[in-house]
Design a protein around this motif. Structure first.
Motif, PDB file in Angstrom:
ATOM      1  N   PHE A   1     -10.939   8.637  -8.954  1.00 42.73           N
ATOM      2  CA  PHE A   1     -11.743   7.772  -9.832  1.00 42.73           C
ATOM      3  C   PHE A   1     -12.907   8.539 -10.447  1.00 42.73           C
ATOM      4  N   ALA A   2     -12.648   9.801 -10.808  1.00 38.53           N
ATOM      5  CA  ALA A   2     -13.639  10.558 -11.567  1.00 38.53           C
ATOM      6  C   ALA A   2     -13.710  10.058 -13.000  1.00 38.53           C
ATOM      7  N   THR A   3     -12.640   9.389 -13.447  1.00 38.29           N
ATOM      8  CA  THR A   3     -12.589   8.796 -14.778  1.00 38.29           C
ATOM      9  C   THR A   3     -11.947   7.422 -14.681  1.00 38.29           C
ATOM     10  N   ASP A   4     -12.358   6.518 -15.555  1.00 39.62           N
ATOM     11  CA  ASP A   4     -11.719   5.198 -15.620  1.00 39.62           C
ATOM     12  C   ASP A   4     -10.891   5.075 -16.892  1.00 39.62           C
ATOM     13  N   ALA A   5     -10.381   6.208 -17.371  1.00 41.24           N
ATOM     14  CA  ALA A   5      -9.603   6.200 -18.603  1.00 41.24           C
ATOM     15  C   ALA A   5      -8.392   5.286 -18.518  1.00 41.24           C
ATOM     16  N   PHE A   6      -7.796   5.178 -17.327  1.00 38.22           N
ATOM     17  CA  PHE A   6      -6.607   4.330 -17.206  1.00 38.22           C
ATOM     18  C   PHE A   6      -6.545   3.603 -15.874  1.00 38.22           C
ATOM     19  N   THR A   7      -7.572   3.715 -15.051  1.00 37.96           N
ATOM     20  CA  THR A   7      -7.608   2.992 -13.779  1.00 37.96           C
ATOM     21  C   THR A   7      -8.842   2.103 -13.745  1.00 37.96           C
ATOM     22  N   SER A   8      -8.731   0.973 -13.041  1.00 38.46           N
ATOM     23  CA  SER A   8      -9.825   0.008 -13.030  1.00 38.46           C
ATOM     24  C   SER A   8     -10.622   0.032 -11.740  1.00 38.46           C
ATOM     25  N   LYS A   9     -10.152   0.805 -10.740  1.00 42.64           N
ATOM     26  CA  LYS A   9     -10.857   0.862  -9.466  1.00 42.64           C
ATOM     27  C   LYS A   9     -10.429   2.121  -8.723  1.00 42.64           C
ATOM     28  N   PRO A  10     -11.244   2.586  -7.774  1.00 39.96           N
ATOM     29  CA  PRO A  10     -10.820   3.726  -6.960  1.00 39.96           C
ATOM     30  C   PRO A  10      -9.764   3.301  -5.942  1.00 39.96           C
ATOM     31  N   TYR A  11      -8.780   4.161  -5.728  1.00 44.01           N
ATOM     32  CA  TYR A  11      -7.766   3.895  -4.709  1.00 44.01           C
ATOM     33  C   TYR A  11      -8.234   4.516  -3.403  1.00 44.01           C
ATOM     34  N   VAL A  12      -9.064   3.760  -2.697  1.00 39.47           N
ATOM     35  CA  VAL A  12      -9.612   4.216  -1.425  1.00 39.47           C
ATOM     36  C   VAL A  12      -9.264   3.190  -0.353  1.00 39.47           C
ATOM     37  N   SER A  13      -9.251   3.645   0.884  1.00 37.68           N
ATOM     38  CA  SER A  13      -8.969   2.723   1.982  1.00 37.68           C
ATOM     39  C   SER A  13      -9.556   3.273   3.261  1.00 37.68           C
ATOM     40  N   SER A  14      -9.685   2.405   4.237  1.00 36.15           N
ATOM     41  CA  SER A  14     -10.048   2.799   5.586  1.00 36.15           C
ATOM     42  C   SER A  14      -8.796   3.307   6.298  1.00 36.15           C
ATOM     43  N   GLY A  15      -8.917   3.575   7.586  1.00 32.21           N
ATOM     44  CA  GLY A  15      -7.757   4.017   8.343  1.00 32.21           C
ATOM     45  C   GLY A  15      -6.691   2.962   8.483  1.00 32.21           C
ATOM     46  N   ASN A  16      -7.010   1.715   8.151  1.00 32.38           N
ATOM     47  CA  ASN A  16      -6.046   0.631   8.297  1.00 32.38           C
ATOM     48  C   ASN A  16      -4.789   0.871   7.468  1.00 32.38           C
ATOM     49  N   TYR A  17      -4.958   1.407   6.252  1.00 38.54           N
ATOM     50  CA  TYR A  17      -3.782   1.650   5.406  1.00 38.54           C
ATOM     51  C   TYR A  17      -2.873   2.696   6.039  1.00 38.54           C
ATOM     52  N   VAL A  18      -3.454   3.780   6.504  1.00 33.73           N
ATOM     53  CA  VAL A  18      -2.657   4.838   7.134  1.00 33.73           C
ATOM     54  C   VAL A  18      -1.932   4.284   8.355  1.00 33.73           C
ATOM     55  N   ASP A  19      -2.616   3.448   9.130  1.00 32.95           N
ATOM     56  CA  ASP A  19      -2.005   2.858  10.324  1.00 32.95           C
ATOM     57  C   ASP A  19      -0.837   1.945   9.947  1.00 32.95           C
ATOM     58  N   LYS A  20      -1.005   1.198   8.871  1.00 35.94           N
ATOM     59  CA  LYS A  20       0.042   0.269   8.436  1.00 35.94           C
ATOM     60  C   LYS A  20       1.277   0.997   7.932  1.00 35.94           C
ATOM     61  N   MET A  21       1.074   2.122   7.233  1.00 34.59           N
ATOM     62  CA  MET A  21       2.177   2.785   6.549  1.00 34.59           C
ATOM     63  C   MET A  21       2.699   4.034   7.273  1.00 34.59           C
ATOM     64  N   SER A  22       2.236   4.279   8.502  1.00 40.27           N
ATOM     65  CA  SER A  22       2.663   5.491   9.190  1.00 40.27           C
ATOM     66  C   SER A  22       2.681   5.296  10.691  1.00 40.27           C
ATOM     67  N   ASP A  23       3.175   6.338  11.384  1.00 35.64           N
ATOM     68  CA  ASP A  23       3.068   6.364  12.839  1.00 35.64           C
ATOM     69  C   ASP A  23       2.026   7.378  13.296  1.00 35.64           C
ATOM     70  N   HIS A  24       1.184   7.847  12.368  1.00 31.32           N
ATOM     71  CA  HIS A  24       0.219   8.890  12.684  1.00 31.32           C
ATOM     72  C   HIS A  24      -0.835   8.432  13.690  1.00 31.32           C
ATOM     73  N   CYS A  25      -1.310   7.206  13.522  1.00 30.79           N
ATOM     74  CA  CYS A  25      -2.482   6.775  14.290  1.00 30.79           C
ATOM     75  C   CYS A  25      -2.201   6.650  15.778  1.00 30.79           C
ATOM     76  N   THR A  26      -0.967   6.364  16.152  1.00 28.62           N
ATOM     77  CA  THR A  26      -0.655   6.215  17.574  1.00 28.62           C
ATOM     78  C   THR A  26      -0.752   7.541  18.323  1.00 28.62           C
ATOM     79  N   ALA A  27      -0.607   8.651  17.601  1.00 29.31           N
ATOM     80  CA  ALA A  27      -0.660   9.971  18.230  1.00 29.31           C
ATOM     81  C   ALA A  27      -1.925  10.731  17.856  1.00 29.31           C
ATOM     82  N   CYS A  28      -2.900  10.042  17.270  1.00 30.28           N
ATOM     83  CA  CYS A  28      -4.127  10.696  16.809  1.00 30.28           C
ATOM     84  C   CYS A  28      -5.233  10.494  17.841  1.00 30.28           C
ATOM     85  N   PRO A  29      -6.055  11.510  18.108  1.00 30.68           N
ATOM     86  CA  PRO A  29      -7.150  11.345  19.070  1.00 30.68           C
ATOM     87  C   PRO A  29      -8.255  10.407  18.582  1.00 30.68           C
TER      88      PRO A  29
END
Length: 496
Positions: free
Chosen positions: A399-427
């Protein structure tokens, strides 16, 4: 008349070759000395050029293959042999490239005729006539392209009952799922020779061993057939998923071949649609893939063309921190980041969710200079060129520019947890925001929203995010700010 083929314009049936007396290819090295590129990226480009040279010679073309530090050096030699030559070139998509190349040719007494780039289906003239002016909206463009090209439509309406099936394409694989096989194209003698030369000649970043990318049109066609047969059926549901120790999942791995011109967009789209027409792949998967090629790839090309050079200048959020060293050395306990960076280092590739929601997301939240991140993508990915990384990284990713996007695509760890198995093996604890073991994404996410509240609160679809911001009290914010500050210090030190 000489056809000048650039190193990313290598399709054997390109229209620019029609009526050619000779074909000129220039293997210039100065660009590769300016950055420490991934060896698989350099090896892919140079090996594909050398194979294209041999294929064109076998097809009966007179081929002039020049090597030099720069295009200018090679053109000096060309015009000494062919004074006043007329050159024909497909217009390159990178900003200013056509003007620079024309100047190089004309200053040496030649002429340069530019023709449309057939690596794309939508020409600049067609896009400009459709768009007119105003906002850039991908969904509108995508639907227009579907109708214009007659892809997955019937009488102008979408087949399958909808224009997209995103809701069906956000699944995570079950524990017993194994991804389809990844095709490998073992380097032949010419490719091995090229890889050896790259390793000896250039200062690179990344792993050379394991190179298995297609370097010819024939291998790229085989890769397309392999994807349609083995990977496309499961591509859709799992296209946003991340699985530990899996770098490819069911992704096509065709972007490097498309961007080199080894494959054309129409042959790729037709192959995918053909699988749906013969009931070999579900509409959810086929539409999701068509959206990437017919929609997003074409759209990025034109957004870049219409918004440069402003697109590559400045930053809406005024960030200037250095990109953390973990992007180069991979030293981090964060499993999602460790996996994504390792995929780039080992293969010159990471799929689109790793690019957007891990690599770009973390750099955005930590406050890294988005232009440095763009540089990292350009250097590290085998499919990266300025016209494609710049809008994706600076627009969608950070989101350095809003030429074609209306918001930054940011998230907390919740998105990674929802879409992966990474968090179960992460310290780190994905459910915690503060404290030594809390997932770094969480405090950084909230601190990012608070830091940039003046810019972001009224932007696009940020209302829900800021409704959560408003529920937090001063004590909680103090703890979040303290945790985020320490995380940024650790990221800078390389101890995250």
């Amino acid at each position: 008349m000489t056809v000048w083929l650039l190193g990313d314009q290598l399709h054997p049936e390109s229209h620019v070759l029609d009526g050619a007396d000779r074909v000129l290819l220039i293997e210039a090295t100065a660009f590769a000395d300016r950055r420490s590129y991934h060896p698989q990226k350099l090896g892919l480009v140079f090996a594909a050029m050398r194979h294209a040279r041999d294929r064109l010679q076998d097809a009966g073309y007179e081929v002039e293959y020049r090597r030099g530090d720069s295009f200018g050096d090679a053109l000096d030699a060309h015009f000494e042999t062919h004074p006043g030559d007329d050159l024909r070139l497909m217009r390159p998509p990178s900003h200013g490239a056509a003007d620079r190349l024309r100047e190089l040719v004309e200053s040496r007494g030649g002429t340069l005729t530019l023709v449309d780039d057939d690596r794309f289906l939508c020409s600049p003239a067609a896009f400009d006539e459709w768009h007119g002016g105003g906002d850039f909206r991908h969904e509108d463009f995508y639907r227009w392209m579907r109708r214009r090209e007659g892809v997955l439509t019937a009488d102008g309406d979408p087949v399958g009952g909808g224009w997209n099936f995103d809701e069906s394409n956000r699944e995570t694989p079950p524990d017993d799922w194994s991804p389809p096989p990844v095709p490998r194209y073992e380097p032949d003698a010419l490719t091995r020779e090229t890889l050896d030369w790259v390793e000896e000649r250039f200062d690179t970043w990344g792993e050379r061993e394991g190179f298995a990318w297609p370097v010819t049109h024939e291998d790229a066609r085989d890769a397309l057939d392999h994807f349609v047969t083995h990977r496309l059926p499961e591509f859709g549901p799992y296209q946003d998923a991340m699985v530990g120790d899996e770098w490819a999942l069911a992704h096509s791995l065709l972007s490097s071949s498309l961007n080199l011109g080894l494959l054309g967009p129409r042959e790729v789209v037709d192959a995918a649609v053909g699988a749906w027409e013969r009931d070999a792949a579900p509409i959810e998967s086929v539409e999701g893939f068509v959206r990437q090629v017919l929609g997003w790839r074409e759209f990025m090309r034109h957004v870049y063309r219409r918004t440069m050079p402003d697109l590559a200048e400045g930053d809406l959020l005024d960030r200037s921190r250095d990109l953390p060293s973990l992007y180069y050395d991979g030293e981090t306990r964060m499993r999602c980041l460790d996996e994504a960076v390792s995929h780039v280092y080992d293969h010159g590739y990471a799929h689109h969710i790793e690019r957007l929601m891990v690599l770009s997301n973390f750099a955005t939240l930590v406050g890294a200079d988005p232009h440095e991140l763009n540089e990292w993508f350009h250097v590290g990915f085998v499919d990266a060129y300025h016209w494609v990384t710049t809008p994706n990284v600076l627009g969608m990713g950070t989101f350095a520019t809003d030429a074609f996007t209306s918001k930054p695509y940011v998230s907390s760890g919740n998105y990674v947890d929802k879409m992966s198995d990474h968090c179960t093996a992460c310290p780190y604890d994905v459910d915690a925001t503060t404290g030594e073991d809390a997932c770094p994404f969480n405090a950084l996410y909230w601190d990012f929203l608070k830091e940039h509240e003046e810019t972001l609160r009224g932007t696009g679809r940020m209302g829900l995010m800021y409704s959560h911001v408003d529920r937090k009290g001063e004590a909680e914010w103090a703890a979040i700010r303290d945790r985020a500050s320490k995380l940024r210090e650790r990221a800078a030190e390389g101890s995250l």
